[in-house]
Design an enzyme around this catalytic site. Structure first.
Site, short mmCIF file in Angstrom:
data_model
loop_
_atom_site.label_atom_id
_atom_site.label_comp_id
_atom_site.label_asym_id
_atom_site.label_seq_id
_atom_site.Cartn_x
_atom_site.Cartn_y
_atom_site.Cartn_z
N ALA A 1 0.85 -1.20 0.00
CA ALA A 1 0.00 0.00 0.00
C ALA A 1 0.88 1.24 0.00
O ALA A 1 1.27 1.74 1.05
CB ALA A 1 -0.93 0.01 1.22
N THR B 1 10.61 7.35 7.29
CA THR B 1 11.74 8.19 7.69
C THR B 1 11.84 8.19 9.21
O THR B 1 10.86 8.43 9.90
CB THR B 1 11.55 9.62 7.16
OG1 THR B 1 11.49 9.61 5.74
CG2 THR B 1 12.70 10.52 7.60
N GLN C 1 26.91 28.44 -26.80
CA GLN C 1 25.46 28.52 -26.61
C GLN C 1 24.89 27.21 -26.07
O GLN C 1 23.93 27.21 -25.28
CB GLN C 1 24.76 28.84 -27.94
CG GLN C 1 24.90 30.29 -28.37
CD GLN C 1 24.05 30.61 -29.59
OE1 GLN C 1 23.34 29.75 -30.10
NE2 GLN C 1 24.12 31.84 -30.05
N GLY D 1 30.54 17.15 -17.31
CA GLY D 1 31.16 16.06 -18.06
C GLY D 1 31.59 14.92 -17.15
O GLY D 1 30.87 14.52 -16.23
N GLY D 2 32.78 14.39 -17.40
CA GLY D 2 33.29 13.28 -16.59
C GLY D 2 33.39 13.63 -15.13
O GLY D 2 33.16 12.79 -14.26
N GLU E 1 5.93 10.82 -0.94
CA GLU E 1 4.83 11.74 -0.62
C GLU E 1 3.95 12.00 -1.83
O GLU E 1 3.51 13.12 -2.08
CB GLU E 1 5.36 13.04 -0.02
CG GLU E 1 5.99 12.81 1.35
CD GLU E 1 6.02 14.05 2.18
OE1 GLU E 1 5.00 14.76 2.24
OE2 GLU E 1 7.07 14.31 2.78
N GLY E 2 3.70 10.94 -2.58
CA GLY E 2 2.87 11.05 -3.79
C GLY E 2 3.74 11.06 -5.02
O GLY E 2 4.47 12.02 -5.26
#
Length: 408
Positions: free
Chosen positions: A134, A164, A303, A364-365, A388-389
């Site tokens: 559930a 939690t 860019q 990047g790496g 939480e949804g």
């Protein structure tokens, strides 16, 4: 024209800057260590308690900010610091919201202080709703609460998951079935006091992200609690169940579910957490793009990089505005006529995932290594379209609200 402003007042600015300082000076230096250890960062929580950041008074002050922005401002700065440690610090608040949303004034005054403890004896609390079968489908909940009238006690049995602070908390708030025939409308919330026999921690989960936050199963075996531990009281519950039965017969409007009342109240705050993670990753990527030189110039001169950063900043600001709108509406008592709370959580969560992934790409790496924090931020962001949804449930809530139809 009427007054309208998004400018923070002096008190809000001071609190934001104070939390930001704690996040930068205490949380960030400890983030990588506690992520690797996958343990609750008690020393950091202790430091937060010492300065009043981890306390009932602090959250009460932010909760009652008349603009509604106190909590989201705090959440964004803490999770800008680190999501795993941030969730360890604020995880108690979800249980507190559960009591605020469903409890009486006496229950609020009794239990919430015990959730935090004090500077010398810090405590945690846990909100327990999800179960192995559930999660999004709250109607499938099996944890049962049966009333023993002779002793004025409730007896709880079942297993909660994804909790939690589950099992290590001082106070647990548990959602359980009291009338199975009513499905999700037959649920109620209960406070499990400290050291109650029958409550134990089950499996502790090793997670992809937010690893400094303790997540575990909570097992309930013939847990007996006094009648006054039912949030809202027996009379209110009986009245609500009677109305639910009548409306079930007539096909009328549904009565609000106990767990959903908690989640609805907390969704904008969770969205603010996601905004904090996204902003942190964006700032790392922006600084990196300004200093990383390739082909004789900083990569932000391209860019392809600059436009990504422009989109990231735009999405972060849009997410924050949705969170602020929902928070203001909730504070002002305005109903979420278009599921604004779900909108804020959905968009902020999706933004965190997208922005942290873009930040990794820009680095990047380096972004793929643990030498830089964006890898951890990307892992942390994944939970914001799940807990939480889920993102899908938020879309379902929004679609049902704007259409007025029982979309499935």
């Amino acid at each position: 024209m009427g007054d309208f402003s998004l400018e923070l007042n002096d008190d809000q600015t001071a609190v934001r800057d104070w939390i930001h300082g704690f996040a930068a000076d205490v949380m960030r230096p400890a983030a990588a260590e506690w992520d690797e250890r996958e343990e609750t960062p008690w020393p950091v929580i202790q430091e937060a308690a010492k300065i009043g950041l981890y306390s009932l008074d602090f959250y009460a002050q932010q909760y009652f900010d008349p603009t509604g922005l106190g909590i989201p401002l705090a959440m964004e700065e803490l999770f800008w610091g680190d999501a795993g440690i941030g969730l360890s610090i604020v995880g108690t608040a979800l249980a507190a919201v559960g009591v605020l949303a469903n409890g009486t004034e006496e229950q609020i005054g009794t239990w919430i202080p015990q959730m935090y403890g004090d500077v010398n004896d810090v405590k945690l609390a846990s909100f327990c709703s999800s179960e192995p079968d559930a999660g999004s489908d709250v109607s499938a909940m099996r944890t049962r609460a049966v009333y023993d009238q002779a002793k004025d006690e409730w007896v709880l049995n079942g297993t909660k998951t994804w909790a939690t602070n589950g099992g290590i908390a001082n106070v647990h708030v548990v959602v359980a079935v009291v009338d199975p025939e009513l499905g999700a409308r037959g649920h109620a919330s209960f406070v499990i006091p400290p050291n109650t026999p029958g409550l134990s921690q089950g499996q502790k989960f090793k997670k992809h992200g937010i690893r400094a936050s303790h997540t575990a199963e909570v097992v309930l075996e013939d847990v007996r609690i006094p009648g006054h531990c039912l949030l809202g009281g027996k009379e209110k519950l009986d009245d609500r169940l009677a109305r639910s039965r009548e409306r079930a017969k007539s096909g009328g409007e549904r009565v609000k579910n106990a767990a959903m009342a908690t989640f609805e109240a907390s969704r904008p705050a969770v969205g603010a957490q996601a905004v904090g993670i996204a902003r942190a990753a964006y700032e790392v990527a922006l600084d990196y793009a300004k200093t990383r030189v390739q082909f004789g110039r900083p990569i932000i001169d391209n860019q392809g990089i600059a436009f990504q950063l422009a989109d990231m900043r735009t999405q972060i600001d849009a997410a924050r505005l949705l969170v602020w709108r929902a928070s203001w509406m909730a504070s002002a008592g305005k109903p979420f006529t278009s599921a604004e709370g779900s909108m804020s959580k959905l968009y902020a969560g999706e933004t965190a995932k997208k922005v942290t992934a873009q930040a990794m790409q820009i680095l990047g790496g380096n972004g793929f290594t643990r030498e830089y924090p964006v890898e951890r931020m990307h892992r942390d962001s994944a939970i914001y379209s799940i807990f939480e949804g889920t993102a899908e449930i938020q879309r379902l809530v929004i679609a049902r609200t704007i259409s007025g139809l029982p979309i499935r």
